[in-house]
Write a protein that holds these residues in place. Structure first.
Motif, mmCIF file in Angstrom:
data_model
loop_
_atom_site.group_PDB
_atom_site.id
_atom_site.type_symbol
_atom_site.label_atom_id
_atom_site.label_comp_id
_atom_site.label_asym_id
_atom_site.label_seq_id
_atom_site.Cartn_x
_atom_site.Cartn_y
_atom_site.Cartn_z
ATOM 1 N N GLY A 106 0.758 -1.551 0.266
ATOM 2 C CA GLY A 106 0.050 0.058 0.010
ATOM 3 C C GLY A 106 0.709 0.836 0.379
ATOM 4 N N GLU A 107 2.096 1.286 -0.039
ATOM 5 C CA GLU A 107 3.089 3.054 0.064
ATOM 6 C C GLU A 107 3.220 2.832 -1.569
ATOM 7 O OE1 GLU A 107 6.775 1.686 2.250
ATOM 8 O OE2 GLU A 107 5.718 1.213 3.714
ATOM 9 N N GLN A 108 3.878 4.135 -1.862
ATOM 10 C CA GLN A 108 4.313 4.682 -2.534
ATOM 11 C C GLN A 108 5.101 3.449 -3.538
ATOM 12 O OE1 GLN A 108 6.550 6.190 -4.018
ATOM 13 N NE2 GLN A 108 7.968 6.300 -2.355
ATOM 14 N N ALA A 109 4.600 4.131 -5.151
ATOM 15 C CA ALA A 109 5.294 2.950 -6.033
ATOM 16 C C ALA A 109 6.734 2.923 -5.653
ATOM 17 C CB ALA A 109 5.127 3.703 -7.259
ATOM 18 N N HIS A 110 7.856 3.360 -5.806
ATOM 19 C CA HIS A 110 8.956 3.709 -5.327
ATOM 20 C C HIS A 110 9.276 1.881 -4.584
ATOM 21 C CE1 HIS A 110 13.375 3.706 -4.304
ATOM 22 N NE2 HIS A 110 13.858 3.598 -5.084
ATOM 23 N N ALA A 111 9.022 3.054 -2.925
ATOM 24 C CA ALA A 111 8.540 2.097 -1.641
ATOM 25 C C ALA A 111 8.338 0.440 -1.921
ATOM 26 C CB ALA A 111 8.416 2.679 -0.275
ATOM 27 N N ARG A 112 6.767 0.539 -2.058
ATOM 28 C CA ARG A 112 6.095 -0.804 -2.701
ATOM 29 C C ARG A 112 7.372 -1.568 -4.221
ATOM 30 N NH1 ARG A 112 2.395 0.856 -6.645
ATOM 31 N NH2 ARG A 112 3.755 -0.405 -8.689
ATOM 32 N N LYS A 113 7.972 -0.854 -4.831
ATOM 33 C CA LYS A 113 8.459 -1.943 -5.541
ATOM 34 C C LYS A 113 9.908 -1.882 -5.053
ATOM 35 C CE LYS A 113 7.755 0.577 -9.661
ATOM 36 N NZ LYS A 113 7.571 1.310 -10.807
ATOM 37 N N VAL A 114 10.572 -1.578 -4.145
ATOM 38 C CA VAL A 114 12.035 -1.766 -3.123
ATOM 39 C C VAL A 114 11.693 -3.396 -2.322
ATOM 40 C CG1 VAL A 114 13.338 -1.508 -1.693
ATOM 41 C CG2 VAL A 114 12.320 0.611 -3.752
ATOM 42 N N GLU B 6 18.106 -6.612 -9.554
ATOM 43 C CA GLU B 6 18.389 -6.472 -10.688
ATOM 44 C C GLU B 6 17.644 -4.915 -10.444
ATOM 45 O OE1 GLU B 6 18.769 -8.051 -14.753
ATOM 46 O OE2 GLU B 6 20.615 -8.498 -13.949
ATOM 47 N N ARG B 7 16.326 -5.285 -10.188
ATOM 48 C CA ARG B 7 15.143 -3.790 -9.986
ATOM 49 C C ARG B 7 15.461 -3.586 -8.736
ATOM 50 N NH1 ARG B 7 8.767 -3.513 -9.906
ATOM 51 N NH2 ARG B 7 8.790 -5.358 -8.163
ATOM 52 N N TYR B 8 16.057 -4.647 -7.574
ATOM 53 C CA TYR B 8 15.871 -3.828 -6.326
ATOM 54 C C TYR B 8 17.367 -2.776 -6.258
ATOM 55 C CZ TYR B 8 16.815 -3.382 -1.153
ATOM 56 O OH TYR B 8 17.488 -3.242 0.016
ATOM 57 N N GLU B 9 18.217 -3.358 -7.154
ATOM 58 C CA GLU B 9 19.607 -2.081 -7.241
ATOM 59 C C GLU B 9 19.739 -1.333 -7.728
ATOM 60 O OE1 GLU B 9 23.851 -3.081 -8.791
ATOM 61 O OE2 GLU B 9 22.387 -3.722 -10.085
ATOM 62 N N ALA B 10 19.070 -0.771 -9.364
ATOM 63 C CA ALA B 10 18.224 0.094 -9.359
ATOM 64 C C ALA B 10 17.941 1.207 -8.387
ATOM 65 C CB ALA B 10 17.437 -0.726 -11.249
ATOM 66 N N ALA C 203 17.267 1.106 -5.793
ATOM 67 C CA ALA C 203 17.589 1.413 -4.642
ATOM 68 C C ALA C 203 19.079 2.841 -4.941
ATOM 69 C CB ALA C 203 19.124 0.525 -3.825
ATOM 70 N N LEU C 204 19.631 2.468 -6.281
ATOM 71 C CA LEU C 204 20.444 3.498 -6.380
ATOM 72 C C LEU C 204 19.890 4.607 -6.590
ATOM 73 C CD1 LEU C 204 22.746 1.281 -8.514
ATOM 74 C CD2 LEU C 204 24.108 2.207 -6.719
ATOM 75 N N ALA C 205 18.336 4.534 -6.761
ATOM 76 C CA ALA C 205 17.402 5.702 -7.800
ATOM 77 C C ALA C 205 17.754 6.772 -6.676
ATOM 78 C CB ALA C 205 16.793 5.517 -8.581
ATOM 79 N N ASP C 206 17.478 6.310 -5.528
ATOM 80 C CA ASP C 206 16.975 6.704 -4.233
ATOM 81 C C ASP C 206 18.175 8.312 -3.706
ATOM 82 O OD1 ASP C 206 14.793 5.597 -3.418
ATOM 83 O OD2 ASP C 206 16.431 4.022 -1.418
#
Length: 376
Positions: free
Chosen positions: A302-310, A367-371, A373-376
């Motif tokens: 239920g969190e915003q998109a970036h946090a949810r994806k992480v 790979e998605r997690y890394e991308a 995390a680096l985008a933070d």
């Protein structure tokens, strides 16, 4: 933080567990797989119309119980324990989740039909060239008056042969792989111009290649939300199969422990051998990590998109690796009998193998997690 479930959620779990224990024995499941349809439609009717379990994750305004992702997690875990061949993921999680997020008249009309068991949905989002890129879509939906005309091909559509409706991603504009112009449509499965090639999957389910040729659909069939909605639905589905993995892993562990207590070698049960005790202890650790990561990811849907994806990628990458370890250890401990059709453990292993890569495997999600995390 209180991570305990509510009394209502415990009741839902107990109700489903008792029903599946009475109806979904290994032999009963094998008979379903051998039937022409590949399932028993009466099971879904019982889950929806008789037990009312399909209302659990939906809002009260649509006739539901006011639940959400946690209720789906509980249901999927119990279904995983018997590797049930039921369209909960496709209909309730994917279809219901998309309609809930989109809202409007389409949701108001369709969700009650899902709850009653009259509407079964298949999620047609994957294409042969797309891999895990949800925007790599060749299927087109061209405007035609007040509606659209759909053309294209969707691959490995689970439950399409059972569905009354297809939840289809298609491009209304933009170039291939562009995020803009990707939309979701709810299409009646019997519409003119839709054809299928059905086949069984290695884990016992039924899937289809679905082809759309000049399929006319009304404008109100489009859900609002675009590619962001599709990503949200796929993340919800990812956590739902992680919950299913929890049930599968715990069952494989329980069956392995039981087998080591019965199988004798050198005059004693092989469960007394220290090496196998260590292996089963490692299986327990991995199974509990699957459960913990599943709960963590589900709570953050239920969190915003970036946090949810992480959170989802962190959970799926770990669960895929842990599930592989538990499955391989279970089969290795059983020996050759572990991959025979006559014993259940091999069937659990097949489903576990499919879950490892469904909606993205460990490498993809790392790979998605890394991308992210680096985008933070």
């Amino acid at each position: 933080m209180d991570l305990s479930t509510t009394e209502t959620q415990d009741m839902l779990r107990d109700t489903l567990a008792k029903f599946l224990n009475d109806t979904y024995s290994f032999d009963a499941r094998q008979k379903m797989l051998a039937s022409p349809e590949g399932r028993d439609p009466g099971i879904w009717k019982a889950l929806s119309a008789e037990l009312g379990l399909t209302c659990a994750p939906f809002a009260e305004e649509h006739g539901g119980m006011g639940g959400g992702a946690i209720e789906n997690m509980i249901m999927m875990e119990e279904l995983g324990k018997v590797i049930a061949i039921e369209p909960w993921l496709q209909t309730v999680v994917a279809g219901g989740g998309a309609l809930t997020a989109s809202g409007g008249a389409l949701a108001k009309a369709t969700i009650p039909q899902i709850i009653s068991g009259d509407c079964l949905i298949a999620f047609a989002y994957a294409e042969p060239q797309g891999r895990y890129n949800l925007a790599d879509i060749g299927t087109s939906a061209k405007a035609d008056g007040a509606g659209f005309v759909l053309n294209g091909h969707k691959s490995v559509v689970y439950g399409a042969s059972w569905a009354t409706h297809l939840l289809v991603s298609a491009r209304t504009g933009g170039g291939r792989r562009e995020r803009d112009g990707v939309e979701l449509f709810l299409v009646e499965a019997g519409s003119a111009g839709i054809s299928r090639r059905d086949y069984p999957t290695v884990d016992g389910f039924r899937a289809s290649e679905v082809y759309f040729e000049n399929v006319a659909i009304p404008g109100e069939a489009r859900l609002t939300g675009g590619i962001e909605l599709i990503e949200q639905v796929v993340d919800q589905c990812t956590m739902a199969i992680c919950a299913e993995a929890t049930g599968i892993a715990r069952t494989m562990l329980a069956q392995t422990v039981e087998y080591t207590q019965q199988r004798k070698q050198f005059g004693q049960p092989i469960g007394k051998f220290q090496a196998l005790q260590h292996r089963m202890a490692d299986m327990l650790v991995e199974a509990e990590q699957i459960a913990s990561m599943s709960l963590m990811g589900t709570l953050r849907l239920g969190e915003q998109a970036h946090a949810r994806k992480v959170a989802v990628s962190a959970a799926k990458s770990k669960i895929a690796r842990s599930l592989k370890f538990v499955g391989q250890s279970a089969v290795q401990t059983h020996g050759g009998i572990g991959i025979t059709m006559e014993l259940g453990i091999g069937h659990y292993f097949k489903r576990a193998t499919m879950l490892e890569n469904q909606f993205g495997g460990a490498d993809y999600h790392l790979e998605r997690y890394e991308a992210l995390a680096l985008a933070d």
